[in-house]
Design a protein around this motif. Structure first.
Motif, PDB file in Angstrom:
ATOM      1  N   VAL A  16       8.784  33.216  -7.976  1.00 12.91           N
ATOM      2  CA  VAL A  16       9.753  32.506  -7.543  1.00 12.91           C
ATOM      3  C   VAL A  16      10.159  31.485  -8.233  1.00 12.91           C
ATOM      4  O   VAL A  16       9.603  30.102  -8.255  1.00 12.91           O
ATOM      5  CB  VAL A  16       9.507  32.156  -6.126  1.00 12.91           C
ATOM      6  N   ALA A  18      12.350  28.399  -8.286  1.00 11.67           N
ATOM      7  CA  ALA A  18      13.301  27.810  -7.348  1.00 11.67           C
ATOM      8  C   ALA A  18      14.263  26.805  -7.939  1.00 11.67           C
ATOM      9  O   ALA A  18      15.285  26.527  -7.495  1.00 11.67           O
ATOM     10  CB  ALA A  18      12.471  27.108  -6.140  1.00 11.67           C
ATOM     11  N   ASN A  38      21.697  27.358   1.482  1.00 10.77           N
ATOM     12  CA  ASN A  38      20.444  27.658   1.851  1.00 10.77           C
ATOM     13  C   ASN A  38      19.590  28.193   0.566  1.00 10.77           C
ATOM     14  O   ASN A  38      20.248  29.127  -0.112  1.00 10.77           O
ATOM     15  CB  ASN A  38      20.478  28.545   2.844  1.00 10.77           C
ATOM     16  N   ALA A  40      19.161  26.914  -2.383  1.00 10.55           N
ATOM     17  CA  ALA A  40      19.707  26.628  -3.807  1.00 10.55           C
ATOM     18  C   ALA A  40      18.427  25.970  -4.594  1.00 10.55           C
ATOM     19  O   ALA A  40      18.414  25.730  -5.832  1.00 10.55           O
ATOM     20  CB  ALA A  40      20.781  25.792  -3.454  1.00 10.55           C
ATOM     21  N   SER A  43      15.429  21.115  -1.751  1.00 13.23           N
ATOM     22  CA  SER A  43      14.254  20.710  -1.191  1.00 13.23           C
ATOM     23  C   SER A  43      13.016  20.709  -2.146  1.00 13.23           C
ATOM     24  O   SER A  43      12.405  19.530  -2.279  1.00 13.23           O
ATOM     25  CB  SER A  43      13.768  21.330   0.030  1.00 13.23           C
ATOM     26  N   GLU A 161      18.185  16.359   3.801  1.00  7.20           N
ATOM     27  CA  GLU A 161      18.634  17.029   5.263  1.00  7.20           C
ATOM     28  C   GLU A 161      18.666  16.221   6.375  1.00  7.20           C
ATOM     29  O   GLU A 161      17.965  16.775   7.378  1.00  7.20           O
ATOM     30  CB  GLU A 161      18.431  18.537   5.514  1.00  7.20           C
ATOM     31  N   GLN A 193      23.159  19.741   3.329  1.00  5.38           N
ATOM     32  CA  GLN A 193      23.995  21.277   3.164  1.00  5.38           C
ATOM     33  C   GLN A 193      25.374  20.810   3.623  1.00  5.38           C
ATOM     34  O   GLN A 193      26.106  21.623   3.374  1.00  5.38           O
ATOM     35  CB  GLN A 193      23.282  22.017   4.139  1.00  5.38           C
TER      36      GLN A 193
HETATM   37  P1  ATP Z   1      17.671  24.962   2.586  1.00 10.27           P
HETATM   38  O1  ATP Z   1      19.061  24.247   2.480  1.00 10.27           O
HETATM   39  O2  ATP Z   1      17.699  26.189   3.280  1.00 10.27           O
HETATM   40  O3  ATP Z   1      16.697  23.780   2.825  1.00 10.27           O
HETATM   41  P2  ATP Z   1      17.000  24.522  -0.163  1.00 10.27           P
HETATM   42  O4  ATP Z   1      18.374  24.443  -1.193  1.00 10.27           O
HETATM   43  O5  ATP Z   1      16.436  23.109   0.252  1.00 10.27           O
HETATM   44  O6  ATP Z   1      17.330  25.294   1.092  1.00 10.27           O
HETATM   45  P3  ATP Z   1      14.285  25.386  -1.107  1.00 10.27           P
HETATM   46  O7  ATP Z   1      13.931  25.267   0.078  1.00 10.27           O
HETATM   47  O8  ATP Z   1      14.123  24.211  -2.389  1.00 10.27           O
HETATM   48  O9  ATP Z   1      16.056  25.333  -1.001  1.00 10.27           O
HETATM   49  O10 ATP Z   1      14.134  26.724  -1.755  1.00 10.27           O
HETATM   50  C1  ATP Z   1      14.361  27.246  -3.005  1.00 10.27           C
HETATM   51  C2  ATP Z   1      13.852  28.579  -3.220  1.00 10.27           C
HETATM   52  O11 ATP Z   1      12.545  28.722  -3.113  1.00 10.27           O
HETATM   53  C3  ATP Z   1      14.037  29.589  -2.055  1.00 10.27           C
HETATM   54  O12 ATP Z   1      14.198  31.040  -2.589  1.00 10.27           O
HETATM   55  C4  ATP Z   1      12.835  29.497  -1.024  1.00 10.27           C
HETATM   56  O13 ATP Z   1      12.792  30.836  -0.394  1.00 10.27           O
HETATM   57  C5  ATP Z   1      11.882  29.426  -2.258  1.00 10.27           C
HETATM   58  N1  ATP Z   1      10.752  28.829  -1.661  1.00 10.27           N
HETATM   59  C6  ATP Z   1      10.742  27.534  -0.929  1.00 10.27           C
HETATM   60  N2  ATP Z   1       9.420  27.106  -0.635  1.00 10.27           N
HETATM   61  C7  ATP Z   1       8.522  28.222  -0.965  1.00 10.27           C
HETATM   62  C8  ATP Z   1       7.170  28.258  -0.765  1.00 10.27           C
HETATM   63  N3  ATP Z   1       6.505  27.361  -0.279  1.00 10.27           N
HETATM   64  N4  ATP Z   1       6.873  29.418  -1.346  1.00 10.27           N
HETATM   65  C9  ATP Z   1       7.512  30.503  -1.989  1.00 10.27           C
HETATM   66  N5  ATP Z   1       8.832  30.212  -2.114  1.00 10.27           N
HETATM   67  C10 ATP Z   1       9.508  29.182  -1.767  1.00 10.27           C
END
Ligand code: ATP
Length: 244
Positions: A16, A18, A38, A40, A43, A161, A193
């Motif tokens: 993955v 991220a 979501n 993206a 976090s 958030e 978001q």
């Molecule tokens: P949201 O607005 O939903 O919180 P985000 O923009 O903060 O989303 P992240 O939580 O950073 O996104 O996640 C980015 C990618 O990494 C996503 O595809 C998520 O599924 C993946 N991801 C996040 N945490 C983990 C983890 N602990 N293990 C594996 N994949 C992860």
């Protein structure tokens, strides 16, 4: 520059990716937002700054000191991070949570003054000073989490958030607080978001698209000129440009 994220990539395990090649800067006293849908990678980016996840590439510097590794970095102790959830110690009272926010500061008189400052900012925390944090509503807990983070007088405040799942009236309150912190000169990196609200209070924003790529960056007016950003956000960024 307070925060300099340079060409950073982060991945979870081998599969993955991220965050991919993200470059982002936050200047002294600026409020910079990271917006996007979501998943993206928003976090993940904050967690990388806090050293909670190792970097797969690139570098992160705070005041020109590298923090982008999981090793202890004294400069990181000057950062306050309010996670998406769980920013309070549920087993402790409101007062104990606030005192804990200043535990790393030797100047106890300064800590007491900052606690008083935050009780002025968040009157509900004065009202519930002796109450267990777990008994607070979600909105009250979020106020406590932000207040606790501010007791440090951080070099950089990272908010993940802060209005997620809260009632509209509390969302307004939190955004008012964020706008007030900006006016006071607090340096903030805000993940949101709610792109429209974030743009309203920010100096600049970075639009992140999965897997963690910067689609565009700038003021609301500048983002307006990037068709891919307008398309992705689904609204005209310039409509949120009140504070620009
Ligand atoms: P949201 O607005 O939903 O919180 P985000 O923009 O903060 O989303 P992240 O939580 O950073 O996104 O996640 C980015 C990618 O990494 C996503 O595809 C998520 O599924 C993946 N991801 C996040 N945490 C983990 C983890 N602990 N293990 C594996 N994949 C992860």
């Amino acid at each position: 520059m307070v925060l300099h994220i340079d060409d950073v990539s982060v991945q979870y395990g081998a599969a993955v990716r991220a965050v991919q090649g993200c470059t982002l800067e936050v200047g002294e006293g600026q409020l910079v937002s990271v917006i996007g849908q979501n998943g993206a990678g928003k976090s993940t980016l904050l967690k990388a700054v806090m050293g909670l996840i190792p970097l797969a590439g690139g570098s992160i510097r705070v005041d020109d000191v590298q923090v982008g590794s999981r090793a202890f970095s004294p400069v990181r102790s000057q950062l306050s991070y309010v996670p998406e959830r769980g920013g309070v110690f549920a087993n402790l009272s409101v007062g104990e949570n606030l005192r804990l926010g200043g535990v790393a500061c030797k100047d106890k008189a300064a800590v007491a003054a900052r606690i008083e400052r935050e009780l002025e900012r968040f009157p509900v925390l004065r009202k519930y000073w002796g109450r267990g944090a777990s008994l607070l509503s979600g909105g009250e807990q979020q106020q406590l989490a932000i207040a606790r983070a501010l007791i440090l007088d951080p070099r950089l405040l990272l908010l993940d958030e802060p209005t997620l799942g809260l009632a509209p009236i509390i969302i307004d309150l939190i955004f008012d607080v964020i706008a007030g912190l900006r006016a006071e000169g607090t340096t903030i990196l805000l993940v949101e978001q709610n792109a429209m609200r974030a743009l309203e209070v920010s100096d600049r924003a970075y639009v992140l698209q999965a897997p963690g790529k910067v689609l565009g960056a700038g003021t609301a007016a500048e983002l307006q000129d990037i068709p891919a950003v307008v398309d992705y956000l689904g609204f005209a960024p310039s409509e949120a440009g009140a504070s620009q």
